[in-house]
Design a protein around this motif. Structure first.
Motif, PDB file in Angstrom:
ATOM      1  N   GLY A 223      36.948  40.424  32.455  1.00 53.98           N
ATOM      2  CA  GLY A 223      37.791  39.537  33.252  1.00 53.98           C
ATOM      3  C   GLY A 223      37.713  39.809  34.738  1.00 53.98           C
ATOM      4  N   LEU A 225      36.670  39.707  38.315  1.00 48.46           N
ATOM      5  CA  LEU A 225      35.877  38.690  38.999  1.00 48.46           C
ATOM      6  C   LEU A 225      34.839  39.276  39.940  1.00 48.46           C
ATOM      7  N   ASP A 226      34.886  40.582  40.176  1.00 42.74           N
ATOM      8  CA  ASP A 226      33.884  41.183  41.048  1.00 42.74           C
ATOM      9  C   ASP A 226      32.759  41.829  40.241  1.00 42.74           C
ATOM     10  N   ASN A 228      29.435  41.030  38.032  1.00 42.95           N
ATOM     11  CA  ASN A 228      28.525  39.894  37.971  1.00 42.95           C
ATOM     12  C   ASN A 228      27.814  39.736  36.640  1.00 42.95           C
ATOM     13  N   LEU A 246      36.231  35.377  28.679  1.00 45.61           N
ATOM     14  CA  LEU A 246      36.686  35.998  29.924  1.00 45.61           C
ATOM     15  C   LEU A 246      35.573  36.034  30.959  1.00 45.61           C
ATOM     16  N   GLU A 249      34.692  32.943  33.321  1.00 40.01           N
ATOM     17  CA  GLU A 249      35.510  32.580  34.488  1.00 40.01           C
ATOM     18  C   GLU A 249      34.706  32.655  35.794  1.00 40.01           C
ATOM     19  N   ASN A 250      33.871  33.671  35.930  1.00 34.87           N
ATOM     20  CA  ASN A 250      33.013  33.706  37.127  1.00 34.87           C
ATOM     21  C   ASN A 250      31.532  33.694  36.746  1.00 34.87           C
TER      22      ASN A 250
ATOM     23  N   HIS B 309      43.672  39.018  36.411  1.00 31.29           N
ATOM     24  CA  HIS B 309      42.303  39.518  36.545  1.00 31.29           C
ATOM     25  C   HIS B 309      42.077  40.060  37.943  1.00 31.29           C
ATOM     26  N   TYR B 310      41.289  41.140  38.011  1.00 32.21           N
ATOM     27  CA  TYR B 310      40.937  41.658  39.333  1.00 32.21           C
ATOM     28  C   TYR B 310      40.101  40.633  40.068  1.00 32.21           C
ATOM     29  N   TRP B 311      40.412  40.441  41.343  1.00 36.00           N
ATOM     30  CA  TRP B 311      39.796  39.380  42.132  1.00 36.00           C
ATOM     31  C   TRP B 311      38.562  39.894  42.868  1.00 36.00           C
ATOM     32  N   THR B 312      37.851  38.993  43.500  1.00 34.95           N
ATOM     33  CA  THR B 312      36.625  39.379  44.190  1.00 34.95           C
ATOM     34  C   THR B 312      36.631  38.868  45.627  1.00 34.95           C
ATOM     35  N   ASP B 314      34.313  37.583  46.984  1.00 37.16           N
ATOM     36  CA  ASP B 314      33.531  36.340  47.027  1.00 37.16           C
ATOM     37  C   ASP B 314      34.420  35.103  47.101  1.00 37.16           C
ATOM     38  N   ARG B 315      35.686  35.251  46.705  1.00 36.57           N
ATOM     39  CA  ARG B 315      36.545  34.070  46.626  1.00 36.57           C
ATOM     40  C   ARG B 315      37.550  33.966  47.765  1.00 36.57           C
TER      41      ARG B 315
END
Lengths: 289, 319
Positions: A223, A225-226, A228, A246, A249-250, B309-312, B314-315
């Motif tokens: 999950g 988002l960082d 890849n 999950l 999502e990215n 969720h942990y964010w990035t 990139d966003r």
């Protein structure tokens, strides 16, 4: 019987080039294949995953920016360092996997050879996958594979050294950095591998090793988002639908798990695993007079 | 709540009447216990903030940001894009609040005012020979009037550290009073540049001096000197503002600027504000963060709390 005190080992995480305990303070008991107590290992938590991904992200541009030749040298150096600790690793494999000393030694040798094998690929897989594309126009059109970024990996639960190396090496050789969750029952060879990596020119943060429960940590990696790409090799035989949802999502690259854990002994047929964690960059360049 | 200032501090107007009385007052302020202060700030920084409070704090922190660009290479285009970010820090999510203000150099105030029309976001401008403050009073006042005329409704002035450190408190005070007058209706933030003041005692003295001079906010740093804002200096300044309110009934604010880059840091500052000044100060009119990259981390943590969720990076937008 010697009257020396026991020097007991605390198996810790390998995170950003350092060896911290789990942020949560949790540990769990690791037993040998025959049920003997071996050590207390850190039980990594959600926040350890967060910190590890942060460290991996920070290290990624530098690692990807190193020349392919240099990355190959660094991977070869890992093999060199492992070579000097063959006996230790063979001993740990006997404890962890319950195999015969001869088998264990063969596994260690195969793991060392796998590092060398992937080290050789570092400046060659580009030619296999990339190259000049024929296009209908006055352009040079080139495609090259580039590392995708930070990869989350679940290491095989059974093969605790060779399996781990077979997962790690192809991920990092192209310039990715990785957060790998070890086998839950057999984490100690991975912890030792961390100690090898720390002394073999692999920059801190390129490989981050979390000992603990894949079932708990995989969804957090999936999950995140960082992250890849996701290598689920270690989830062999389990239903990973939820993880893949999950990961969508990215739009992570996902390497799906095999039906059951394969033998990692045969040398792979080609650089397929390297390319699974690469993106293709295509460049159009005008030509002519 | 224990006041740092003795109860018989007397009337501040009397104190500021002459250079001698001012000096006596400032040097009569109780000394700061450096070890105790740093320990207190460090202890408060370890406080654990749980889910709902964290969401609330992140929301508040975003609303408290003075989104700042103070570079020689600033252009109208960069300021316009900064303003767009100030209005809608995350263009995809209208639930993310706007920031408090945009802070720019005087020549770019007009651009910012135009870009922020009708949004309620303040336009702050640094003035008075920022960041060193080394110029004549005339030039400092002209600088201020220029910025106000261009539409800035908040002015961030710097004190003359040279004068302050050599003990010419009267001169510093006069300058603050004069700049406050030149501001007209605009709010005045007085930058103490604590990184150059050397001791916490000096920070305390400078805080009182700025409050007595009529500063609506006291601000830690320009962001051009290291160390910039730290938890202990902010703590000393919050105490001054709290005591000033208790004595005079006049509510002033504090702005921490420079070096605050992560949401975690920001929340630590908010804990400090709550514990030292009180919950009344947890409001963008009374406490601000001067920052640029902080906003991105606040956004990432805001989304982490919202989605799980942990964010990035990139966003979120690059600056």
């Amino acid at each position: 019987m010697s009257d020396r005190l026991d020097v007991r080992r605390t198996a810790k995480l390998y995170l950003g080039g350092k060896f911290p305990r789990s942020e949560s303070g949790r540990t769990y008991e690791v037993e040998a294949a025959d049920g003997r107590f071996l050590a207390n290992a850190a039980l990594a938590s959600r926040k350890d995953v967060r910190d590890a991904v942060g460290a991996a992200r920070k290290a990624q541009p530098g690692w990807a920016g190193a020349t392919a030749y240099n990355r190959g040298q660094v991977l070869y150096r890992v093999a060199e360092m492992l070579e000097g600790r063959r006996v230790q690793f063979a001993h740990e494999l006997v404890d962890a996997e319950g195999c015969k000393p001869k088998e264990a030694a063969a596994q260690v040798d195969a793991a060392i050879d796998r590092w060398v094998w992937y080290a050789g690929w570092s400046d060659k897989f580009h030619q296999v996958d990339g190259g000049l594309n024929p296009v209908a126009g006055p352009y040079f059109n080139l495609s090259v594979p580039e590392p995708t970024g930070v990869v989350g990996a679940i290491a095989p639960q059974g093969s605790s050294l060779l399996g781990l190396v077979a997962v790690l090496a192809p991920i990092i050789v192209s310039g990715n950095t990785v957060v790998v969750v070890t086998s839950r029952e057999r984490p100690l060879p991975a912890v030792s591998l961390g100690e090898v990596l720390a002394t073999s020119d692999v920059p801190g943060g390129v490989v981050n090793i979390l000992t603990g429960d894949a079932e708990e940590l995989a969804p957090i990696l999936a999950g995140h988002l960082d992250v890849n790409a996701l290598d689920l090799t270690g989830c062999a035989g389990t239903d990973t639908t939820e993880l893949e949802v999950l990961a969508a999502e990215n739009v992570k690259r996902v390497v799906r798990p095999p039906a059951e854990e394969p033998s990692f002994e045969p040398v792979p047929a080609g650089p397929r695993r390297i390319l699974a964690f690469c993106e293709t960059k295509t460049v159009w360049h005008p030509k002519g007079t | 709540m224990s006041l740092v200032l003795p109860a018989d501090a007397g009337d501040l107007a009397e104190v500021t009447a002459s250079e001698t009385s001012l000096k006596r007052f400032l040097h009569g302020l109780p000394g700061v216990d450096q070890v105790g202060l740093e320990k207190r700030a460090a202890t408060l920084a370890t406080r654990s903030i749980k889910k709902d409070s964290k969401r609330w704090a992140l929301d508040l922190a975003i609303r408290m940001v003075d989104l700042t660009t103070l570079e020689g290479a600033d252009t109208p285009g960069k300021v316009r894009s900064l303003c767009a970010k100030a209005r809608r820090p995350d263009p995809r999510d209208p639930d993310v609040p706007s920031v408090a203000a945009v802070c720019v150099y005087p020549d770019l105030v007009a651009t910012a005012v135009e870009a922020l029309q009708g949004t309620g976001i303040h336009v702050a401008s640094v003035a008075t020979a920022f960041p060193s403050g080394r110029s004549s009073l005339d030039i400092k006042l002209t600088d201020t009037r220029d910025a106000v005329a261009a539409g800035a409704d908040e002015i961030d002035m710097v004190i003359d550290r040279g004068a302050f450190l050599s003990g010419r408190y009267g001169q510093v005070l006069e300058e603050i009073v004069a700049v406050k007058e030149a501001c007209g209706d605009a709010h005045l933030k007085v930058i103490l540049e604590t990184g150059e003041l050397a001791t916490y005692d000096n920070v305390r003295r400078a805080s009182w001096l700025a409050l007595a001079g009529g500063g609506d906010f006291i601000k830690t740093s320009t962001g051009k000197v290291s160390p910039a804002s730290t938890l202990p200096t902010t703590l000393v300044m919050l105490e001054a503002v709290r005591d000033f309110a208790a004595i005079t009934g006049d509510i002033r604010g504090v702005k921490s600027a420079g070096g605050i880059r992560t949401a975690k840091d920001a929340i630590r500052y908010l804990v400090l504000v709550h514990e030292i000044a009180g919950a009344d100060w947890l409001h963008p009119d009374r406490y601000r963060f001067g920052a640029s990259s902080l906003l991105n981390d606040l956004l990432m943590q805001w989304h982490k709390q919202a989605t799980g969720h942990y964010w990035t990076a990139d966003r979120v937008t690059m600056d």
